[in-house]
Design a protein around this motif. Structure first.
Motif, short mmCIF file in Angstrom:
data_model
loop_
_atom_site.label_atom_id
_atom_site.label_comp_id
_atom_site.label_asym_id
_atom_site.label_seq_id
_atom_site.Cartn_x
_atom_site.Cartn_y
_atom_site.Cartn_z
N SER A 92 -105.76 51.07 -12.79
CA SER A 92 -105.69 50.16 -11.66
C SER A 92 -107.02 50.17 -10.92
N ARG A 152 -102.35 53.13 -17.97
CA ARG A 152 -102.57 51.93 -17.18
C ARG A 152 -103.57 52.23 -16.08
N SER A 209 -102.86 50.48 -24.70
CA SER A 209 -101.85 51.00 -25.62
C SER A 209 -102.50 51.35 -26.95
N GLY A 242 -105.81 55.99 -12.46
CA GLY A 242 -104.96 55.91 -13.64
C GLY A 242 -105.53 56.53 -14.89
N PHE A 300 -105.11 46.24 -25.57
CA PHE A 300 -105.33 46.28 -24.12
C PHE A 300 -104.94 44.94 -23.52
N TYR A 346 -105.64 45.30 -13.20
CA TYR A 346 -105.08 46.34 -14.05
C TYR A 346 -105.64 46.25 -15.46
N SER A 390 -100.50 55.66 -24.25
CA SER A 390 -100.82 54.55 -23.36
C SER A 390 -101.25 55.05 -21.99
N GLN A 407 -103.92 47.59 -18.93
CA GLN A 407 -102.89 48.30 -19.69
C GLN A 407 -103.46 48.61 -21.07
N SER A 457 -104.84 42.29 -16.34
CA SER A 457 -104.06 41.43 -15.46
C SER A 457 -104.51 41.67 -14.02
#
Length: 124
Positions: A21, A19, A84, A8, A68, A80, A17, A82, A71
């Protein structure tokens, strides 16, 4: 022996952004805390975020709070990150790591399994 494979990463403009993984295989995942670290050129590796084995407790380093989100999906053995509102100072190699415990105690040396990393580059 667990294997951790990150994906990712890439090049993104500031404000964008991504994401990340991290897929785990070959070892225990759902009973261990997981973390995302990063290392920029010439700097020490730092813990960016961590999550406990159930996903109920998270930690973020101050510089990424509110931008961030970490998860996990234990059914998919995947964690993950994420990201942004990315900034050029977020540029680094990002590593996924597995803790030897179910919770991240914050003590050094408790993340014992590592992925090979994925490059994140944020242009200004």
């Amino acid at each position: 022996q667990v294997q951790l494979v990150e994906s990712g990463g890439g090049l993104v403009q500031a404000g964008g952004s991504l994401r990340l993984s991290c897929a785990a295989s070959g070892g225990t995942f759902d009973s261990r805390a997981m973390g995302w670290f990063r290392q920029a050129p010439g700097q020490e590796r730092e813990l960016v975020a961590s999550i406990d084995y159930r996903g109920g407790t998270t930690y973020y380093t101050e510089s990424v709070k509110g931008r961030f989100i970490i998860s996990r999906d234990n059914a998919k053995n995947t964690v993950y990150l994420q990201m942004s509102s990315l900034k050029p100072q977020d540029t680094a190699v990002y590593y996924c790591a597995r803790n030897r415990n179910g919770y991240d105690s914050g003590l050094p040396g408790t993340f014992t399994s590592w992925g090979q990393g994925t490059q994140v580059t944020v242009s200004s």
